[in-house]
Design an enzyme around this catalytic site. Structure first.
Site, PDB file in Angstrom:
ATOM      1  N   GLU A 176      37.426  34.889   7.643  1.00 33.80           N
ATOM      2  CA  GLU A 176      38.607  34.009   7.544  1.00 33.80           C
ATOM      3  C   GLU A 176      38.676  33.010   8.713  1.00 33.80           C
ATOM      4  OE1 GLU A 176      43.531  34.266   8.163  1.00 33.80           O
ATOM      5  OE2 GLU A 176      42.612  36.311   7.697  1.00 33.80           O
ATOM      6  N   HIS A 214      42.042  37.864  16.116  1.00 36.09           N
ATOM      7  CA  HIS A 214      43.243  37.501  14.773  1.00 36.09           C
ATOM      8  C   HIS A 214      44.191  36.843  15.247  1.00 36.09           C
ATOM      9  CE1 HIS A 214      46.944  38.443  12.785  1.00 36.09           C
ATOM     10  NE2 HIS A 214      46.429  38.524  11.777  1.00 36.09           N
ATOM     11  N   GLU A 265      35.912  42.270   6.855  1.00 39.83           N
ATOM     12  CA  GLU A 265      36.187  41.222   7.089  1.00 39.83           C
ATOM     13  C   GLU A 265      37.047  40.664   8.585  1.00 39.83           C
ATOM     14  OE1 GLU A 265      40.694  39.021   7.714  1.00 39.83           O
ATOM     15  OE2 GLU A 265      39.902  40.822   8.237  1.00 39.83           O
ATOM     16  N   HIS A 313      39.241  45.728   6.754  1.00 42.34           N
ATOM     17  CA  HIS A 313      39.917  44.703   7.337  1.00 42.34           C
ATOM     18  C   HIS A 313      39.815  44.596   8.837  1.00 42.34           C
ATOM     19  CE1 HIS A 313      44.177  43.128   8.271  1.00 42.34           C
ATOM     20  NE2 HIS A 313      43.628  42.260   7.824  1.00 42.34           N
ATOM     21  N   ASP A 349      38.394  37.754  11.633  1.00 46.20           N
ATOM     22  CA  ASP A 349      38.891  36.123  11.871  1.00 46.20           C
ATOM     23  C   ASP A 349      38.233  35.512  12.785  1.00 46.20           C
ATOM     24  OD1 ASP A 349      41.519  37.117  10.546  1.00 46.20           O
ATOM     25  OD2 ASP A 349      41.373  38.813  11.700  1.00 46.20           O
TER      26      ASP A 349
END
Length: 289
Positions: A148, A80, A65, A38, A67
């Site tokens: 994301e 993020h 992962e 993450h 952002d």
């Protein structure tokens, strides 16, 4: 209704013997969940930095992962929060620019910021990477990307721009599309847009839709990716009874699991993936395949 939806409805209403078993028995014979780092291995290095990618690779973690947001001059950066305060020294470098929103700064300005010192002195001078820099580092380590799209309402057209950036870096070829790329968002409209623009891209919706709405999500999302605290074995099994847009059962990647007990619990639910800040802890907690 999707072909598997009848089975999903039956499962939801009547239950099955498997769902009545303890979690460890319900998972018997199931595949080991994928472990996803993450924001990189963010327990050990500053989140969403190249150092966090490197740490994930050092730990032997394939999936990372991140952002993605957009600067004032249209550059995609990996961050993020929608502002720069928490993870950079923006307040010191640009003291008169409150509230320090990402969209109010150019890529060159953001490149000046220290994105590592907040985490620890060993990471002083780490930078906010562009999406291209992030993908290049993943490619260096032969890693995979769960991307994301963050706050899409703030950045009209970011879905098309993200897909273009992925294409420019070679991430929309057959190899990446088959097993190395997933695009997700908390916005169903954003996920739907990605699917409509590039139907071959695997997509995920971040959230826990009611089971009554899963057939709608299955039209454009290959995954339903909920918080671990919001799910049960029944919910996971029901999701997996629906076929997604590519004709395969919907997957469940749950987040954010950082301890061994919770990792074993959600693995027992039958999830397909576990998103974690501590990927080594989660990996070591799971049974060997």
């Amino acid at each position: 209704m999707h072909a598997r939806a009848v089975a999903a409805t039956t499962t939801a209403l009547l239950g099955t013997a498997a769902l009545l078993l303890p979690a460890s028995q319900a998972r018997a014979g199931a595949e080991r969940p994928t472990v996803i780092a993450h924001r990189g291995a963010s327990t050990y290095a500053p989140e969403n930095t190249l150092a966090a990618v490197d740490k994930a690779a050092e730990l032997g973690i394939s999936w990372v992962e991140n952002d993605v947001q957009r600067t004032r001059d249209g550059e995609l950066v990996v961050l993020h929060d929608d502002n720069l305060k928490r993870t950079t020294d923006v307040e010191e470098v640009f003291p008169g620019r409150a509230p320090w929103k990402v969209k109010d700064f150019t890529a060159d300005e953001i490149a000046l910021l220290d994105a590592g010192s907040w985490f620890g002195p060993a990471y002083a001078g780490a930078r906010v990477p562009t999406l291209e820099q992030f993908m290049d580092r993943l490619e260096l380590h032969h890693q995979k990307l769960l991307l994301e799209i963050k706050n899409p309402d703030l950045y009209p057209g970011i879905e098309e721009q993200t897909l273009k950036a992925l294409a420019n870096e070679g991430w929309l070829d057959t190899d990446h599309l088959a097993s190395r790329l997933i695009v997700q968002s908390f916005s169903p409209d954003s996920v739907r847009t990605v699917h409509e623009l590039k139907p071959t891209v695997k997509t995920g919706f971040l959230g826990t839709p009611p089971t009554s709405e899963l057939a709608d999500y299955a039209d454009f999302a290959d995954q339903i990716n909920p918080s671990h605290s919001s799910i049960s074995s029944d919910y996971v099994a029901t999701v997996q009874e629906f076929d997604g847009p590519h004709g395969r059962p919907l997957e469940v990647f749950t987040w954010t699991v950082n301890d061994a007990d919770t990792a074993r619990l959600v693995a027992g639910y039958g999830v397909d993936g576990i998103i974690t800040n501590s990927p080594d802890v989660v990996r070591d907690a799971l049974p060997e395949e």
